[in-house]
Design a protein around this motif. Structure first.
Motif, short mmCIF file in Angstrom:
data_model
loop_
_atom_site.label_atom_id
_atom_site.label_comp_id
_atom_site.label_asym_id
_atom_site.label_seq_id
_atom_site.Cartn_x
_atom_site.Cartn_y
_atom_site.Cartn_z
N GLU A 16 12.52 -2.19 -31.63
CA GLU A 16 12.88 -3.62 -31.44
C GLU A 16 13.16 -4.33 -30.38
O GLU A 16 12.64 -5.55 -30.26
CB GLU A 16 14.12 -3.56 -32.61
CG GLU A 16 14.38 -5.01 -33.07
CD GLU A 16 15.56 -5.16 -33.97
OE1 GLU A 16 16.53 -5.82 -33.73
OE2 GLU A 16 15.54 -4.23 -34.88
N ARG A 17 13.90 -3.70 -29.27
CA ARG A 17 14.09 -4.37 -28.08
C ARG A 17 13.67 -3.58 -26.88
O ARG A 17 13.83 -4.17 -25.72
CB ARG A 17 15.34 -4.81 -27.89
CG ARG A 17 15.97 -6.01 -28.94
CD ARG A 17 17.34 -6.34 -28.88
NE ARG A 17 17.76 -6.70 -27.38
CZ ARG A 17 18.90 -6.48 -27.02
NH1 ARG A 17 19.75 -5.97 -27.65
NH2 ARG A 17 19.21 -6.58 -25.66
N TYR A 18 13.30 -2.42 -27.02
CA TYR A 18 13.17 -1.30 -26.12
C TYR A 18 11.86 -0.72 -25.90
O TYR A 18 11.59 -0.10 -27.16
CB TYR A 18 14.49 -0.38 -26.11
CG TYR A 18 15.86 -1.11 -25.72
CD1 TYR A 18 16.18 -1.29 -24.42
CD2 TYR A 18 16.59 -1.36 -26.81
CE1 TYR A 18 17.57 -1.79 -24.30
CE2 TYR A 18 17.87 -2.04 -26.75
CZ TYR A 18 18.48 -2.25 -25.37
OH TYR A 18 19.47 -2.95 -25.31
N TRP A 19 11.46 -0.34 -24.74
CA TRP A 19 10.44 0.79 -24.81
C TRP A 19 11.19 2.18 -24.43
O TRP A 19 12.03 2.15 -23.77
CB TRP A 19 9.50 0.35 -23.49
CG TRP A 19 8.65 -0.66 -23.63
CD1 TRP A 19 8.65 -1.80 -23.38
CD2 TRP A 19 7.41 -0.22 -24.21
NE1 TRP A 19 7.52 -2.43 -24.03
CE2 TRP A 19 6.49 -1.57 -24.27
CE3 TRP A 19 6.59 0.75 -24.73
CZ2 TRP A 19 5.34 -1.70 -24.67
CZ3 TRP A 19 5.33 0.89 -25.37
CH2 TRP A 19 4.66 -0.68 -25.23
N THR B 189 14.37 -2.29 -21.28
CA THR B 189 14.50 -3.47 -22.21
C THR B 189 12.91 -4.04 -22.20
O THR B 189 12.30 -4.03 -21.05
CB THR B 189 15.41 -4.54 -21.59
OG1 THR B 189 16.62 -4.04 -21.67
CG2 THR B 189 15.21 -5.82 -22.65
N ASN B 190 12.44 -4.54 -23.18
CA ASN B 190 11.00 -5.06 -23.49
C ASN B 190 11.08 -6.67 -23.02
O ASN B 190 12.06 -7.34 -23.69
CB ASN B 190 10.65 -4.82 -24.58
CG ASN B 190 9.09 -5.61 -24.78
OD1 ASN B 190 8.15 -5.39 -23.78
ND2 ASN B 190 8.69 -6.25 -25.81
N PHE B 191 10.74 -6.94 -22.08
CA PHE B 191 10.45 -8.44 -21.74
C PHE B 191 9.10 -9.02 -22.33
O PHE B 191 8.30 -8.91 -21.51
CB PHE B 191 11.00 -8.81 -20.40
CG PHE B 191 12.47 -8.58 -20.11
CD1 PHE B 191 13.53 -9.26 -20.37
CD2 PHE B 191 12.55 -7.15 -19.42
CE1 PHE B 191 14.62 -8.94 -19.92
CE2 PHE B 191 13.77 -6.89 -18.92
CZ PHE B 191 14.85 -7.96 -19.21
N PRO B 192 9.25 -9.79 -23.30
CA PRO B 192 7.81 -10.30 -23.91
C PRO B 192 6.93 -10.84 -22.63
O PRO B 192 5.89 -10.89 -22.69
CB PRO B 192 7.97 -11.10 -25.02
CG PRO B 192 9.48 -10.36 -25.41
CD PRO B 192 9.99 -10.25 -24.22
N SER C 245 14.46 4.85 -21.25
CA SER C 245 14.63 3.53 -22.12
C SER C 245 14.49 2.25 -21.30
O SER C 245 15.27 2.33 -20.31
CB SER C 245 15.62 3.58 -23.15
OG SER C 245 15.76 2.50 -24.19
N ASN D 43 18.50 7.07 -23.12
CA ASN D 43 19.41 6.60 -24.34
C ASN D 43 20.10 7.57 -24.75
O ASN D 43 20.01 8.88 -24.38
CB ASN D 43 18.52 5.78 -25.08
CG ASN D 43 17.26 6.82 -25.91
OD1 ASN D 43 17.34 8.00 -25.83
ND2 ASN D 43 16.27 6.22 -26.28
N LEU E 152 7.17 1.11 -28.46
CA LEU E 152 8.09 -0.27 -28.54
C LEU E 152 8.77 -0.23 -29.80
O LEU E 152 8.56 -0.28 -30.87
CB LEU E 152 7.37 -1.21 -28.21
CG LEU E 152 7.84 -2.75 -28.23
CD1 LEU E 152 8.75 -2.70 -27.16
CD2 LEU E 152 6.73 -3.46 -28.18
#
Length: 182
Positions: free
Chosen positions: A141-144, A125-128, A123, A117, A139
C-alpha cells in the motif's frame, strides 16, 4: 519513520550538499545484503538552469564533487568503501555517475530510508513522484518490500512528471563536465 538523508537521484546528498543542483534523470540502485554493497548508477546528470547564477552554482558543485578527495556525507562515516566514477554514456550524449558503497550493518541503510520491517524484509516508502520500479520487490500500500537474503534492484525516474515550465530549463551537464576536464 526515519528521516531520509540521502536521495538516490540527488548527487549532492552523497557529499553533504543538501541544496544540490544536480540530479540524475534515472537512478538504478542495487543492494546486496550479503556483500553489504550498494551500487548506484545515476544516468543523464542534469540541472535546472534558469540564469547565470544557477549556471555558476552548478559548475562549482560539479567541479567540487568531481575532485578525487572531495568529502563524502557524514552519513557514510562507517562505510568501508566509497567510490565514484564519472563517465560519458555509450552514445556520448550524457554524463553518468556510478557510486559504489560498502556498508557495515543494515542500520547504515537508514540514511536512504531503507529499514527492515517486522517480516525481516527490507522496506522503503514508495514516493509516487520518484516513479520507483522493481521486478525484485513487491509494492504494498505504501512501501516497497524486498527479500533481505538476496540482492535487489530498483530504479527511480523523478523527472518523468517535471512541469513544462521547468523542462525548458533542464540542462545536460556533459558540456559543463567537458570544460572542467580541459
Amino acid at each position: 519513520m526515519e528521516e531520509i538523508k540521502i536521495l538516490f537521484f540527488v548527487i549532492g546528498t552523497f557529499f553533504g550538499i543538501f541544496e544540490s543542483n544536480i540530479i540524475a534523470e534515472k537512478a538504478t540502485i542495487t543492494i546486496d545484503s550479503e556483500a553489504k554493497t550498494i551500487t548506484v548508477l545515476q544516468e543523464n546528470l542534469i540541472s535546472i538552469i534558469q540564469n547565470k547564477s544557477d549556471s555558476l552554482k552548478v559548475k562549482s558543485e560539479l567541479k567540487n564533487i568531481t575532485q578525487p578527495n572531495y568529502p563524502w556525507s557524514s552519513e557514510f562515516a562507517n562505510y568501508s568503501k566509497k567510490e565514484k566514477y564519472f563517465f560519458i554514456s555509450e552514445d556520448t550524449q550524457t554524463l553518468n555517475l556510478k557510486l559504489t558503497l560498502t556498508y557495515t550493518t543494515a542500520n547504515d541503510l537508514k540514511a536512504f530510508g531503507i529499514n527492515k520491517n517486522n517480516d525481516g524484509k527490507f522496506s522503503m516508502t514508495n514516493f509516487p513522484k520518484a516513479h520507483t520500479k522493481s521486478t525484485d520487490g513487491i509494492l504494498g500500500e505504501r512501501y516497497w518490500n524486498f527479500e533481505a537474503n538476496k540482492p535487489f534492484t530498483f530504479t527511480e525516474e523523478p523527472l518523468i512528471e517535471i512541469p513544462e515550465k521547468y523542462r525548458k530549463f533542464q540542462m545536460n551537464l556533459l558540456p559543463f563536465w567537458k570544460t572542467l576536464k580541459q
